[in-house]
Design a protein around this motif. Structure first.
Motif, short mmCIF file in Angstrom:
data_model
loop_
_atom_site.label_atom_id
_atom_site.label_comp_id
_atom_site.label_asym_id
_atom_site.label_seq_id
_atom_site.Cartn_x
_atom_site.Cartn_y
_atom_site.Cartn_z
N THR A 2 0.97 -1.16 0.09
CA THR A 2 -0.09 -0.11 0.03
C THR A 2 0.95 1.37 -0.01
N LEU A 3 0.20 2.25 -0.30
CA LEU A 3 0.67 3.59 -0.29
C LEU A 3 0.59 4.22 1.08
N THR A 4 1.53 5.11 1.62
CA THR A 4 1.31 5.94 2.70
C THR A 4 1.16 7.35 2.42
N PHE A 5 0.29 8.10 2.93
CA PHE A 5 0.00 9.39 2.64
C PHE A 5 0.25 10.34 3.71
N ALA A 6 0.68 11.64 3.43
CA ALA A 6 0.88 12.61 4.36
C ALA A 6 0.59 13.84 3.75
N LEU A 7 -0.15 14.71 4.64
CA LEU A 7 -0.50 15.95 4.07
C LEU A 7 0.54 17.02 4.61
N ASP A 8 0.94 17.89 3.68
CA ASP A 8 1.99 18.76 3.69
C ASP A 8 3.30 18.29 4.38
N PRO A 9 4.00 17.36 3.56
CA PRO A 9 5.17 16.87 3.85
C PRO A 9 6.27 17.88 3.76
N GLU A 10 7.39 17.87 4.42
CA GLU A 10 8.66 18.82 4.01
C GLU A 10 8.90 18.56 2.36
N VAL A 11 8.95 19.65 1.84
CA VAL A 11 9.29 19.59 0.48
C VAL A 11 10.82 19.97 0.16
N GLY A 12 11.78 18.96 0.32
CA GLY A 12 13.04 19.24 0.24
C GLY A 12 13.34 18.72 -1.31
N PRO A 13 14.72 18.75 -1.52
CA PRO A 13 15.15 18.41 -2.99
C PRO A 13 14.73 17.14 -3.41
N SER A 14 14.76 16.01 -2.26
CA SER A 14 14.47 14.69 -2.90
C SER A 14 13.09 14.81 -3.34
N VAL A 15 12.17 15.27 -2.37
CA VAL A 15 10.88 15.48 -2.66
C VAL A 15 10.63 16.02 -4.08
N ARG A 16 11.13 17.20 -4.35
CA ARG A 16 10.77 17.89 -5.55
C ARG A 16 11.16 17.00 -6.71
N GLU A 17 12.31 16.35 -6.64
CA GLU A 17 12.77 15.68 -7.87
C GLU A 17 11.97 14.17 -7.86
N GLY A 18 11.29 13.77 -6.87
CA GLY A 18 10.49 12.66 -6.76
C GLY A 18 9.26 13.06 -7.53
N ILE A 19 8.62 14.15 -7.18
CA ILE A 19 7.44 14.82 -7.76
C ILE A 19 7.76 14.85 -9.29
N LEU A 20 8.84 15.57 -9.69
CA LEU A 20 9.15 15.64 -11.17
C LEU A 20 9.18 14.40 -11.78
N GLU A 21 9.88 13.40 -11.37
CA GLU A 21 10.22 12.07 -11.94
C GLU A 21 8.55 11.32 -12.01
N LEU A 22 7.60 11.72 -10.94
CA LEU A 22 6.59 10.99 -11.03
C LEU A 22 5.82 11.66 -12.30
N TRP A 23 5.54 12.98 -12.10
CA TRP A 23 4.97 13.92 -13.27
C TRP A 23 5.49 13.49 -14.72
N ALA A 24 6.46 13.43 -14.64
CA ALA A 24 7.07 13.22 -16.12
C ALA A 24 6.61 11.58 -16.59
N ASP A 25 6.82 10.69 -15.61
CA ASP A 25 6.54 9.53 -15.85
C ASP A 25 4.75 9.27 -16.27
N VAL A 26 4.12 9.95 -15.47
CA VAL A 26 2.75 9.78 -15.80
C VAL A 26 2.58 10.41 -17.14
N SER A 27 3.18 11.66 -17.49
CA SER A 27 2.60 12.41 -18.60
C SER A 27 3.06 11.57 -19.84
N ASN A 28 4.32 10.94 -19.73
CA ASN A 28 4.86 10.06 -20.73
C ASN A 28 4.21 8.84 -20.78
N ALA A 29 3.44 8.23 -19.97
CA ALA A 29 2.56 7.12 -20.11
C ALA A 29 1.17 7.38 -20.65
#
Length: 174
Positions: A2-29
């Protein structure tokens, strides 16, 4: 898993990069999250930075889903209205689950987490979201309790000669 969800997690460089990767993968799919393939992380970066700026100034909230390894696997941004007559509802933007997790119920889990997050906000009575026609997304959102409240033909131009409807969905919370 399962996935774990958080509201308003700290958004450091690794989270930003993770969202970028997710967004690109979703878009390209072929996901309908503001871009059409092929798209790169560099293409998406400015849009993400605008959303993160709204998050930093309190105009948006982030629902972030992580897989068991801690990788970013799902997102939804809840954006507050600035118009004084519309502050009682929020928009849900950039609602996405990584393609490797689609078809496992994680989209519904994301929508449940998004609803829970919106219910925790003072004075919020509803969530609105827009989805691109032609993909059946409105049926998924309807299965999560959303009701279609508007449809604008040809509002989204995916490519020359390929115009889609912009469908507005609403989930009352109160």
């Amino acid at each position: 898993m399962t996935l774990t969800f958080a509201l308003d997690p700290e958004v450091g460089p690794s989270v930003r990069e993770g969202i970028l990767e997710l967004w690109a993968d979703v878009s390209n799919a072929g996901g309908a999250v503001g871009f059409v393939p092929p798209v790169t992380r560099a293409d998406i970066g400015p849009a993400l930075d605008r959303q993160l700026a709204a998050l930093a100034d309190g105009g948006s909230r982030l629902v972030l889903g992580r897989d068991r390894d801690g990788a970013v696997a799902a997102t939804a941004f809840l954006t507050h209205n600035t118009h004084p007559l519309m502050r009682h509802w929020v928009w849900a933007y950039t609602v996405m689950v990584h393609p490797r997790y689609q078809g496992r119920g994680y989209g519904r889990a994301l929508m449940d987490a998004t609803e829970s997050a919106a219910r925790s906000l003072d004075g919020v009575d509803a969530i609105r979201l827009g989805c691109r026609g032609g993909l059946g997304l409105e049926h998924f959102y309807a299965s999560c309790g959303y009701k279609e409240v508007g449809r604008v033909p040809g509002a989204i131009r995916v490519a020359p000669g390929d115009d889609r409807e912009d469908i507005t969905m609403l989930l009352p919370l109160r």
